[in-house]
Design an enzyme around this catalytic site. Structure first.
Site, PDB file in Angstrom:
ATOM      1  NE  ARG A  96      -3.973  -2.088   2.119  1.00 43.27           N
ATOM      2  CZ  ARG A  96      -3.780  -3.000   3.063  1.00 43.27           C
ATOM      3  NH1 ARG A  96      -2.881  -2.800   4.003  1.00 43.27           N
ATOM      4  NH2 ARG A  96      -4.497  -4.095   3.077  1.00 43.27           N
TER       5      ARG A  96
ATOM      6  CE  LYS B 199      -1.489  13.379 -14.889  1.00 37.19           C
ATOM      7  NZ  LYS B 199      -1.929  13.786 -16.243  1.00 37.19           N
TER       8      LYS B 199
ATOM      9  CD  GLU C 218       6.195  16.419 -23.489  1.00 39.07           C
ATOM     10  OE1 GLU C 218       5.623  17.428 -23.021  1.00 39.07           O
ATOM     11  OE2 GLU C 218       5.583  15.375 -23.792  1.00 39.07           O
TER      12      GLU C 218
ATOM     13  CE  LYS D   8       4.451  17.116 -15.257  1.00 41.41           C
ATOM     14  NZ  LYS D   8       4.709  15.846 -15.914  1.00 41.41           N
TER      15      LYS D   8
ATOM     16  CD  GLU E 110      -4.699  16.203 -16.640  1.00 41.15           C
ATOM     17  OE1 GLU E 110      -3.744  15.554 -16.212  1.00 41.15           O
ATOM     18  OE2 GLU E 110      -5.151  16.065 -17.776  1.00 41.15           O
TER      19      GLU E 110
ATOM     20  NE  ARG F 133      -0.488  17.029 -13.770  1.00 45.02           N
ATOM     21  CZ  ARG F 133       0.087  16.197 -12.918  1.00 45.02           C
ATOM     22  NH1 ARG F 133      -0.237  16.217 -11.656  1.00 45.02           N
ATOM     23  NH2 ARG F 133       0.999  15.343 -13.328  1.00 45.02           N
TER      24      ARG F 133
ATOM     25  CG  ASN G 144      -2.983  17.365 -21.316  1.00 42.50           C
ATOM     26  OD1 ASN G 144      -2.078  16.549 -21.150  1.00 42.50           O
ATOM     27  ND2 ASN G 144      -4.014  17.457 -20.505  1.00 42.50           N
TER      28      ASN G 144
ATOM     29  CG  HIS H 179       0.354  16.076 -24.845  1.00 44.66           C
ATOM     30  ND1 HIS H 179       1.226  17.136 -24.992  1.00 44.66           N
ATOM     31  CD2 HIS H 179       1.071  15.094 -24.223  1.00 44.66           C
ATOM     32  CE1 HIS H 179       2.401  16.809 -24.473  1.00 44.66           C
ATOM     33  NE2 HIS H 179       2.341  15.580 -24.005  1.00 44.66           N
TER      34      HIS H 179
ATOM     35  CG  HIS I 248      -2.039  11.704 -26.336  1.00 43.75           C
ATOM     36  ND1 HIS I 248      -2.646  12.279 -25.245  1.00 43.75           N
ATOM     37  CD2 HIS I 248      -0.772  11.407 -25.951  1.00 43.75           C
ATOM     38  CE1 HIS I 248      -1.786  12.325 -24.245  1.00 43.75           C
ATOM     39  NE2 HIS I 248      -0.639  11.804 -24.640  1.00 43.75           N
TER      40      HIS I 248
ATOM     41  CG  HIS J  71       5.144  11.305 -25.666  1.00 41.49           C
ATOM     42  ND1 HIS J  71       3.787  11.270 -25.856  1.00 41.49           N
ATOM     43  CD2 HIS J  71       5.379  12.347 -24.830  1.00 41.49           C
ATOM     44  CE1 HIS J  71       3.222  12.244 -25.156  1.00 41.49           C
ATOM     45  NE2 HIS J  71       4.156  12.916 -24.523  1.00 41.49           N
TER      46      HIS J  71
HETATM   47 ZN   LIG Z   1       3.978  14.549 -23.204  1.00 38.28          ZN
END
Ligand SMILES: [Zn+2]
Ligand SMILES: [Zn+2]
Lengths: 375, 375
Positions: free
Chosen positions: B122, B144, B186, B228, B238, B242, B246, B249, B253, B266
């Site tokens: 945990r 994340k 990025e 960031k 987010e 936040r 993106n 993105h 994506h 990426h």
């Molecule tokens: Zn990214």
């Protein structure tokens, strides 16, 4: 209906104890989320769904069409592979971050459902609807979720609190008697470590409780949850006070492990573990002979205790590996009279051995009694 | 050494950017945990360990003997089955709640190591030691963690912040040039959405940065991380700000998904996605033609942009399924000049189609140029 509020550093949610949640579920859910019901996903077991699925669906508006996800019964499905399968089903059914999962079943459904909710899209809301006594009084409250590894139980998990818990005593009417009794040992534990009044109630009302009198059950469940909610509210992450919830669990877990988790239900092993710990408490004088007697009588009133066979070596080895032992220290919970408990770190190897041998002897005796009755 | 503090509702930890962490690791770890080093477990890839394992071990006291856990390279190992295997190895090696995991490698190592730490018993502490530019400027910061499902990337995960991040630019010396460039997109993104000074630095110093000048890299990484950290500090989960991370993105994506996550890195997909979003911004006038030109020039300075083939239908379909689109709304990030960005919800289908078609045409053009150069 009784309402208990769980309030921790990271969460604040109600536990409702009542007897008519299923047919009125949408009304109750609206209290939580306002007029627009979220998209619902239900994780349950085939057994519970066969018994109670219709009642639950009758409490939801027809346009809801919740997706039903199934987890087969048994500890061996409390694994990451099943969590992955269930997450895939959530994704396929279009669950997003605003969806809500209802974990509708016993402790394993709650543990897996809570963990699935903790990690699906990095966390979605979930609701506990525990249908066993053990889950209602213990595992649905406190935010511990998770799965097993081959290497040990509950080694994988998250702290993830539900938005609410609905403990419906109506669903206990179909619970096997053995499971009811096993769960009640956790309530007896709750009484011993922190609620003398609950203990006295269980001591005096074994018949009503075991006959599933709804009001008696509501009182026992409500008081057990209140005790746990208080403890978890003070110590969410088990750095101090929360340890007392492990009364009976050091040796209880050892018995479960040494018997391969097959012979005894969790609560049954904990009952033996409490009797074992009581021997140490008695030796140290933290309980009087009279208090020890009342505790022993009450535990047996919710029995019979299912016997088991093992050896002192096996049990001591398993107790040494118990993950509650941090940094090599053996923490052990001892009752102080009835309604109070302390965590000590100085239980000696000799005390452990005596307690374990006393328990093995008691289990042998109980086996002989069972055999004698059988003749 | 530059130090940036990440301070969110649930965490407070330093990100160190420097060039000599490996040989002095134990000194740095002691700053975090006091004199007694915890038991260390290192998750890494075979490649990184072959290149830098000795250097890392040289920085630890001989008596430490950390256990080394390996994850093979590639997105297909970013799965729960691998997390379960690694958790089993932790258990077998005796990792307990006081153990610390070091995630030593690129973004996948960081994501999987962070998630493993989030759910082992945990939650245990972990430290990020990112060895790719992308991981140093982006994925190691913000908490994340997670794995993929067959149904989609990063659908399983937790928010779990590291105790500290050590971004060592020395390890970038062995990074393939293509990965360096891809990661820098990025940083360009960071400049465009919130740090005009960083953008200007990248605009003017492409040569030094691409030649891996240590000081230039430290500045770029430090500024990217600071951007960031500020954003995540204001909006950890987010729900608002936040979202601006993106930028590039949504369509980026979609390009990754439509090309099966194999054709482009990426960062390369995000570069195309930023150019696509820029067309929408230009059409709306949230950037001037001159600003759009500077952005385009700078992105190309860190190219060449690897071409790809797809169709408008595929890309629009994938963009529609992007999980950033909550409750049916399409959120889209647009630059406002250079150094600022807004999240809008009213990008029309026509704007999306135009942007996607512009991008497909640009990718075709880039392919023809590549072929021409090849002759
Ligand atoms: Zn990214
Ligand atoms: Zn228990």
């Amino acid at each position: 209906m009784r309402t208990i509020h769980v309030k921790t550093e990271s969460a604040d949610y109600p536990v409702y104890v009542g007897s008519d949640f299923l047919p009125q579920l949408s009304r109750h859910l609206r209290k939580l989320s306002g007029d627009a019901l979220p998209r619902l996903f239900i994780l349950t077991s085939p057994e519970i769904w066969a018994l109670w699925g219709e009642a639950l669906l009758s409490g939801l508006p027809k346009e809801q069409h919740p997706s039903i996800l199934f987890l087969p019964p048994g500890e061996r499905y409390k694994r990451l592979a099943e969590v992955e399968r269930l997450a895939g089903e959530l994704a396929a059914a279009g669950a997003d971050r605003s969806s809500v999962l209802i974990a509708f079943g016993g402790g394993i459904i709650g543990d897996v459902g809570g963990f699935l909710s903790a990690i699906y899209m990095r966390g979605i809301d979930y609701i506990q609807m525990p249908t066993t006594l053990l889950a209602q009084v213990d595992s649905s409250v406190g935010g511990k979720t998770g799965t097993n590894l081959s290497a040990g139980k509950n080694l994988i998990g998250s702290f993830h609190h539900p938005r609410a818990v609905f403990a419906d005593v109506a669903t206990l009417q179909t619970l096997p008697a053995r499971e009811l009794r096993a769960g009640l040992f956790e309530s007896i534990k709750a009484g011993i470590i922190r609620d003398a009044k609950l203990f006295r109630f269980l001591e005096r009302n074994a018949e009503a409780v075991l006959q599933r009198d709804m009001d008696a059950l509501k009182y026992v469940i409500g008081a057990s949850v209140r005790m746990k909610a208080e403890v978890v509210g003070i110590d969410e992450r088990e750095s101090g006070l929360r340890m007392i919830l492990n009364f009976g669990h050091t040796i209880g877990h050892a018995i479960e492990a040494a018997t391969g988790y097959r012979r005894l239900l969790h609560g049954e092993a904990i009952a033996w573990g409490m009797l074992a710990a009581l021997q140490i408490a008695l030796g140290r004088g933290t309980v009087t002979a009279q208090e020890a007697d009342r505790i022993t009588q009450t535990i047996h009133a919710y029995g019979p205790l299912r016997p088991f066979r093992s050896s002192a070596g096996l049990l001591l080895g398993a107790a040494g590996r118990d993950k509650k032992n941090r940094a090599g220290k053996r923490r052990f919970v001892l009752p102080q009279g009835i309604g109070d408990a302390v965590v000590v770190e100085n239980v000696t190897d000799a005390e452990m051995r005596d307690a374990v041998e006393w328990t093995l002897a008691a289990a042998r005796q109980s086996e002989q009694k069972t055999e004698a009755r059988g003749r």
